[in-house]
Design a protein around this motif. Structure first.
Motif, PDB file in Angstrom:
ATOM      1  N   GLU A  32       0.816  -1.219   0.000  1.00 30.36           N
ATOM      2  CA  GLU A  32       0.000   0.000   0.000  1.00 30.36           C
ATOM      3  C   GLU A  32       0.851   1.272   0.000  1.00 30.36           C
ATOM      4  OE1 GLU A  32      -3.342   0.246  -0.290  1.00 30.36           O
ATOM      5  OE2 GLU A  32      -3.388  -1.938  -0.556  1.00 30.36           O
ATOM      6  N   ARG A 170      -5.273  -5.183   6.452  1.00 29.37           N
ATOM      7  CA  ARG A 170      -5.583  -4.386   5.248  1.00 29.37           C
ATOM      8  C   ARG A 170      -6.703  -3.385   5.502  1.00 29.37           C
ATOM      9  NH1 ARG A 170      -2.573  -5.563   0.912  1.00 29.37           N
ATOM     10  NH2 ARG A 170      -1.560  -7.594   0.923  1.00 29.37           N
ATOM     11  N   GLU A 171      -7.706  -3.776   6.255  1.00 26.57           N
ATOM     12  CA  GLU A 171      -8.780  -2.846   6.611  1.00 26.57           C
ATOM     13  C   GLU A 171      -8.223  -1.691   7.444  1.00 26.57           C
ATOM     14  OE1 GLU A 171     -13.137  -3.597   8.153  1.00 26.57           O
ATOM     15  OE2 GLU A 171     -11.733  -3.585   9.862  1.00 26.57           O
ATOM     16  N   GLU A 174      -6.511   0.743   5.168  1.00 25.58           N
ATOM     17  CA  GLU A 174      -7.516   1.530   4.437  1.00 25.58           C
ATOM     18  C   GLU A 174      -8.051   2.660   5.307  1.00 25.58           C
ATOM     19  OE1 GLU A 174     -10.664  -0.890   2.798  1.00 25.58           O
ATOM     20  OE2 GLU A 174      -9.220  -2.281   1.924  1.00 25.58           O
ATOM     21  N   LYS A 175      -8.324   2.364   6.570  1.00 24.74           N
ATOM     22  CA  LYS A 175      -8.814   3.387   7.489  1.00 24.74           C
ATOM     23  C   LYS A 175      -7.760   4.477   7.712  1.00 24.74           C
ATOM     24  CE  LYS A 175     -12.194   0.683  10.091  1.00 24.74           C
ATOM     25  NZ  LYS A 175     -12.599   0.206  11.424  1.00 24.74           N
ATOM     26  N   ASN A 177      -5.420   5.314   5.613  1.00 26.77           N
ATOM     27  CA  ASN A 177      -5.354   6.069   4.368  1.00 26.77           C
ATOM     28  C   ASN A 177      -6.417   7.159   4.326  1.00 26.77           C
ATOM     29  OD1 ASN A 177      -3.122   4.874   3.099  1.00 26.77           O
ATOM     30  ND2 ASN A 177      -4.367   3.236   2.234  1.00 26.77           N
ATOM     31  N   GLY A 178      -7.568   6.902   4.950  1.00 22.00           N
ATOM     32  CA  GLY A 178      -8.635   7.885   5.001  1.00 22.00           C
ATOM     33  C   GLY A 178      -8.274   9.112   5.823  1.00 22.00           C
TER      34      GLY A 178
END
Length: 182
Positions: A32, A170-171, A174-175, A177-178
């Motif tokens: 990522e 991975r979740e 993603e969080k 990254n937000g």
């Protein structure tokens, strides 16, 4: 490149899930586009995570106090290994080098490092997201304690909503990254 400071154990833990998820998280960080900033050890969850980042083509920065170079068995194949004099310098450098911070399962040192970083954010010394990767329910009691602190009026609900949590690597990324755009 975004950098994630990870506070985690130099031990493996009793359940193999911790080492598996350390590797999974390290691979996901590299894939990522996140650089790993961590304590610099080649053992336990710390070492497994660093190895996974490197194997996936990512970059790893270790920060280790000179006194711990022998005890924690410094990783010799990192992108960069900074040697500092004290734990305080280690934490300050990890904070400076990172865009986000996370507690992965570990011991008292992990908690101390994460709580200091989280507290610095609450009082306005930084605005970096702080997260808890709740592998195997490891941080369930901590999350309950934090909720209890809010319920008893010793912590603000707004501050607690700043904590990024997930049970899956991975979740979690993603969080994070937000929160971080770079």
């Amino acid at each position: 490149m975004k950098s994630m400071a990870v506070f985690c154990g130099s031990s493996e833990g009793h359940d193999p899930i911790y080492m598996e998820k350390a590797k999974e998280f390290g691979t996901a960080l590299a894939e990522e586009g996140w650089q790993l900033v961590y304590g610099g050890a080649r053992v336990g969850c710390m070492g497994a995570m660093a190895d996974a980042v490197l194997e996936a083509g990512g970059e790893v920065i270790g920060v280790m106090p000179e006194k711990l170079m022998e005890n924690e068995r410094a990783h010799e194949h990192l992108t960069t290994l900074h040697t500092v004099q004290t734990i305080h310098e280690r934490k300050a450098m990890m904070m400076e080098l990172s865009d986000g911070l996370v507690a992965f399962p570990g011991g008292t040192g992990t908690l101390e490092e994460w709580f200091e970083a989280f507290t610095w954010g609450i009082v306005g010394f930084h605005s970096k997201p702080c997260g808890v990767l709740n592998i195997n329910g490891y941080y369930g009691p901590l999350i309950s304690l934090l909720d209890h602190m809010v319920a008893e009026g010793f912590a603000s609900e707004a501050a607690m909503k700043q904590i990024v949590t997930s049970t899956e690597p991975r979740e979690f990324i993603e969080k994070m990254n937000g929160f971080i755009k770079k």
